[in-house]
Each structure stands twice: as structure tokens, then as C-alpha cells.
Motif scaffolding. Structure first.
Motif, PDB file in Angstrom:
ATOM      1  N   ASN A   8       0.810  -1.229   0.000  1.00 42.47           N
ATOM      2  CA  ASN A   8       0.000   0.000   0.000  1.00 42.47           C
ATOM      3  C   ASN A   8       0.842   1.278   0.000  1.00 42.47           C
ATOM      4  O   ASN A   8       0.356   2.340  -0.344  1.00 42.47           O
ATOM      5  N   ASN A  51      -1.404  -6.405  -7.040  1.00 43.42           N
ATOM      6  CA  ASN A  51      -0.098  -6.999  -6.780  1.00 43.42           C
ATOM      7  C   ASN A  51       1.021  -5.984  -6.981  1.00 43.42           C
ATOM      8  O   ASN A  51       0.785  -4.823  -7.240  1.00 43.42           O
ATOM      9  N   ARG A  87      -0.920 -11.309  -4.440  1.00 44.22           N
ATOM     10  CA  ARG A  87      -1.724 -11.530  -3.236  1.00 44.22           C
ATOM     11  C   ARG A  87      -3.146 -11.886  -3.623  1.00 44.22           C
ATOM     12  O   ARG A  87      -3.624 -11.520  -4.689  1.00 44.22           O
ATOM     13  N   LYS A  88      -3.789 -12.619  -2.765  1.00 43.23           N
ATOM     14  CA  LYS A  88      -5.191 -13.005  -2.905  1.00 43.23           C
ATOM     15  C   LYS A  88      -5.485 -13.729  -4.227  1.00 43.23           C
ATOM     16  O   LYS A  88      -6.607 -13.741  -4.715  1.00 43.23           O
ATOM     17  N   ASP A 111       0.568  -8.343   3.209  1.00 45.04           N
ATOM     18  CA  ASP A 111       0.600  -7.403   2.091  1.00 45.04           C
ATOM     19  C   ASP A 111       1.861  -6.555   2.100  1.00 45.04           C
ATOM     20  O   ASP A 111       1.812  -5.338   1.991  1.00 45.04           O
TER      21      ASP A 111
END
Ligand SMILES: [Zn+2]
Ligand SMILES: [Zn+2]
Length: 171
Positions: A8, A51, A87-88, A111
């Protein structure tokens, strides 16, 4: 040293980092020490959808053990990398195109990007499987342990297969 970067916090325009780590513990088998040589990291981070893509280069100088003569020698290691931090489990259209190229994929548990892990993995990739102090290292005498790079010894040569002896006579 920055050990991890939250995805982030990567700005949309990307993030360029140049790091020099003076005392990084590699904890690698066969690596005696990194000879106090610093580890340099050039890193460009970019967000791709959910990502992140990491591109760059890691370089250092390591002390390794020669697999033939068991001497410690130093080796410059330099490894370029391209890693998609995913991710995810979601991969966007653009990333599918990236994946067609030479790209490693790393699945994220949290993350954030583990910079220490990135350095360690790429140095490992840059290491030779059978380190040699030099291309033509002569190794050690299996009988007396003499380093054949330094001197020969008086040990009798290994008695080979008699069929090979015949072949030698023919040659
Ligand atoms: Zn050697
Ligand atoms: Zn010998």
C-alpha cells in the motif's frame, strides 16, 4: 535497513530504491562469510493491480569453499531479478502478459514485500552449484591430501581398470 515494504505504500508512479547493506546475515550453506563485503540492491517497485512487481539487481562478494580443493575463495555474485508479488490469488490481464515473460511469482502471506528474503533468494540463485576457486582447479590428492594446485605428490596413480590399461597401450 528496510526489511519489508507494505504494498500500500508503493506510490502509483512506482518506487526506486538503492540500498547498501553492510552486515547482512546470509545464513547459507557453503557460504563461509560474505567477507564483510556489502550487499548492494537496486530495486524498482511498481504496483500492478492488487499486486506488485519488483525489478532490479542484487550484487555482493562472497567467500565460498571450492568443491575440489576445499580452499576458501571469493566470488562476485550479481543477479538480476523480476518478481511478481501476488496476493489473494488474483492476476490481472496485464499481469498475464508479464507472466509470459521471465518472471518469478511470489505469493504474499502479508501485504508487504520482504526485502531481506528478496536479497537472500537472489544471492542463492547467483551461487554456482559446484563452486570452483578456478576453472581448472586440480583438487586434492585422495591419498595424501596434497593440494595439486600447489605441488604434485609421490602417491602412486590409482590403478585403473585393466581393460583401460590395454586401451592406453593402444594409444
Ligand atoms: Zn579449488
Ligand atoms: Zn598424494
Amino acid at each position: 535497513m528496510i526489511m519489508s515494504i507494505p504494498i500500500n505504500e508503493i506510490p502509483l508512479e512506482g518506487l526506486d530504491l538503492t540500498l547498501r547493506e553492510e552486515s547482512f546475515d546470509l545464513e547459507m550453506e557453503g557460504v563461509v562469510a560474505n567477507a564483510r563485503a556489502p550487499i548492494d540492491l537496486d530495486l524498482h517497485l511498481k504496483r500492478t493491480g492488487l499486486n506488485a512487481l519488483a525489478r532490479g539487481c542484487v550484487s555482493t562478494r562472497l567467500s565460498l569453499i571450492c568443491s575440489r580443493c576445499l580452499r576458501v575463495f571469493s566470488l562476485n555474485v550479481k543477479e538480476d531479478f523480476q518478481v511478481l508479488y501476488q496476493r489473494k490469488g488474483e492476476v490481472s490481464e496485464g499481469e498475464h502478459e508479464l507472466l509470459a515473460g521471465e518472471l518469478d511469482v511470489e505469493f504474499l502471506e502479508r501485504d508487504e514485500i520482504d526485502i531481506g528474503g528478496l536479497i537472500r533468494e537472489n544471492i542463492l540463485l547467483g551461487l554456482p552449484l559446484k563452486p570452483l576457486c578456478r576453472e581448472d582447479c586440480q583438487g586434492l590428492c585422495p591419498r595424501c591430501g596434497q593440494n595439486w594446485n600447489e605441488a604434485s605428490c609421490d602417491c602412486a596413480p590409482e590403478v585403473g581398470d585393466p581393460r583401460l590399461q590395454v586401451l592406453k597401450r593402444l594409444l
